[in-house]
Design an enzyme around this catalytic site. Structure first.
Site, PDB file in Angstrom:
ATOM      1  N   GLU A  81      13.950  -9.391  -8.892  1.00  0.00           N
ATOM      2  CA  GLU A  81      13.087  -8.364  -8.299  1.00  0.00           C
ATOM      3  C   GLU A  81      11.888  -8.100  -9.199  1.00  0.00           C
ATOM      4  OE1 GLU A  81      15.911  -5.815  -5.423  1.00  0.00           O
ATOM      5  OE2 GLU A  81      16.029  -5.220  -7.508  1.00  0.00           O
ATOM      6  N   CYS A  83       5.415  -4.824 -12.648  1.00  0.00           N
ATOM      7  CA  CYS A  83       6.581  -4.700 -13.525  1.00  0.00           C
ATOM      8  C   CYS A  83       7.371  -6.009 -13.427  1.00  0.00           C
ATOM      9  CB  CYS A  83       7.411  -3.507 -13.045  1.00  0.00           C
ATOM     10  SG  CYS A  83       8.920  -3.280 -13.972  1.00  0.00           S
ATOM     11  N   CYS A 134      21.297  -8.712 -16.871  1.00  0.00           N
ATOM     12  CA  CYS A 134      21.003  -8.351 -18.267  1.00  0.00           C
ATOM     13  C   CYS A 134      22.301  -8.344 -19.058  1.00  0.00           C
ATOM     14  CB  CYS A 134      20.344  -6.973 -18.327  1.00  0.00           C
ATOM     15  SG  CYS A 134      19.932  -6.483 -20.028  1.00  0.00           S
ATOM     16  N   CYS A 166      23.757  -1.476 -20.197  1.00  0.00           N
ATOM     17  CA  CYS A 166      23.660  -0.032 -20.444  1.00  0.00           C
ATOM     18  C   CYS A 166      24.389   0.718 -19.327  1.00  0.00           C
ATOM     19  CB  CYS A 166      22.203   0.399 -20.513  1.00  0.00           C
ATOM     20  SG  CYS A 166      21.342  -0.438 -21.848  1.00  0.00           S
ATOM     21  N   CYS A 173      22.270   1.797 -16.046  1.00  0.00           N
ATOM     22  CA  CYS A 173      21.285   0.876 -15.484  1.00  0.00           C
ATOM     23  C   CYS A 173      21.911  -0.094 -14.491  1.00  0.00           C
ATOM     24  CB  CYS A 173      20.616   0.113 -16.632  1.00  0.00           C
ATOM     25  SG  CYS A 173      19.510  -1.191 -16.064  1.00  0.00           S
ATOM     26  N   CYS A 218      12.749   2.589 -12.508  1.00  0.00           N
ATOM     27  CA  CYS A 218      13.335   2.042 -13.735  1.00  0.00           C
ATOM     28  C   CYS A 218      14.845   2.007 -13.594  1.00  0.00           C
ATOM     29  CB  CYS A 218      13.023   2.947 -14.918  1.00  0.00           C
ATOM     30  SG  CYS A 218      11.295   3.028 -15.287  1.00  0.00           S
TER      31      CYS A 218
END
Ligand code: SAH
Ligand code: SF4
Length: 348
Positions: free
Chosen positions: A91, A104, A111, A115, A118, A338
């Site tokens: 994305e 962005c 990832c 976290c 997230c 975010c």
């Protein structure tokens, strides 16, 4: 699978033209087609000799992604779901402002840091993106923005933030190659490029040694190590004091003020006492703090503080002499804020 042209600089393309028996300026023409015109097919490179195009096509493809979905938000922010050249889904987000247009960029599919708050991290890690796949995101965002009349036909992306899916400093070489291409080929100033890291200390030192004039943003999210370990378990090897020393080193090597990002989580890290600890931790550092009120993600128990809570946190920091800004909640309605980017299709 063929090799891809996207990701090669003008200098690389001149060498390639020479290797294929052409004059060097043909390489510059290829670069213009790729990066200025956003050409998608070698056959569309109108001013190249047919024989050269055939030689290129035998070994190379441009390497653009396929657009799978465009989610348009009310504020003009849009999120694209792309199938990059080497597969999977990624994305990327376009954000129009009055005077600028930001893209962005994602640097990894998924990832590895994981976290707690997230969405990208909760889906696991799939692979690193190549530099060409990163610059493709900027080209595709520009293409869509022009089509949607969010940018004039000759308009361009003016700012790039590496804040999409993934941890840029864990994919250092490709990310830096993309930064240089964005700067040299897309002519976006280094100061308009931001890399956001979760605080991967060796990466910060490496970036300092490269002495670029880009903006470094470091995601802190906690003012003490115990809480940070819970929120950012994938980086528990690095203590806050090590991260801050790395940032100090970064500043003294580049002269660039570091931005600290702090995602505000209701009842977790948003008390005024925590604001005071954060302020004292950052005292004396030439920095700036960007508060990001938590964006809701699926299956998460975290909540966003009320506006009054955000204000109170902010006031404590400002009274302690820290410059604070608050991130606009852009794209949250379309899950493009975010931490809301995921690799599963249709999850937005
Ligand atoms: N991996 C890098 C860059 C991508 S995330 C990093 O973590 O810095 C960009 C920013 O969004 C980071 O500051 C990240 O911590 C923050 N973020 C992640 N999930 C979020 C959420 N659900 N709400 C608000 N901010 C979030
Ligand atoms: Fe990765 Fe950044 Fe999300 Fe953490 S906040 S999981 S480092 S993308």
């Amino acid at each position: 699978m063929k090799k891809i042209l996207l990701g090669m600089s003008t200098a690389d393309l001149k060498l390639l033209a020479a290797e294929l028996g052409e004059k060097e300026f043909r390489g510059k023409q290829v670069a213009d087609w790729l990066y200025r015109h956003g050409c998608r097919e070698i056959s569309g490179m109108a001013n190249l000799p047919v024989a050269f195009k055939s030689k290129l096509e035998a070994v190379y493809e441009i390497g653009r992604s396929q657009l799978q979905k465009n989610n348009m938000g009310k504020d003009g922010t849009f999120k694209l779901l792309l199938r990059p050249y080497y597969g999977e889904l990624v994305e990327t987000v376009g954000m129009p402002y009055d005077e600028r247009f930001s893209c962005c960029v994602s640097t990894q599919i998924g990832c590895p840091v994981g976290c707690a708050f997230c969405a990208t991290g909760s889906g696991g890690f799939k692979r690193n993106l190549a530099a060409g796949e990163m610059i493709d995101q900027v080209l595709t965002v520009a293409e869509v923005a022009i089509k949607e009349k969010l940018l004039a036909p000759d308009g361009r992306v003016s700012h790039v933030v590496f804040m999409g899916m993934g941890e840029p400093l864990l994919n250092y070489e490709a990310t830096l190659a993309a930064v240089r291409l964005i700067n040299h080929e897309l002519k976006i100033g280094m100061r308009n490029i931001t890399i956001s890291t979760i605080g991967y200390v060796p990466g910060i030192y490496r970036l300092a040694a490269d002495r670029l004039q880009l903006t470094l943003a470091v995601s802190l999210h906690a003012a003490d190590d115990a809480l940070r370990r819970k929120l950012v378990p994938g980086m528990s090897r690095y203590l806050l004091k090590d991260i801050l020393s790395a940032c100090q080193h970064y500043y003294s090597h580049t002269g660039r003020r570091v931005t600290f990002e702090y995602c505000l989580l209701k009842g977790v890290n948003d008390s005024q006492a925590e604001a005071a600890s954060l302020a004292s931790l950052l005292k004396g550092l030439n920095c700036h703090v960007n508060l990001i009120p938590f964006n809701e993600v699926l299956h998460s128990n975290f909540r966003c503080p009320e506006p009054a809570g955000v204000m109170a946190f902010r006031r404590v920091m400002e009274e302690a002499g820290i410059t604070v800004t608050q991130r606009e909640q852009r794209g949250a309605g379309i899950q493009a804020g975010c931490g809301q980017l995921r690799r599963q299709p249709g999850s937005g």
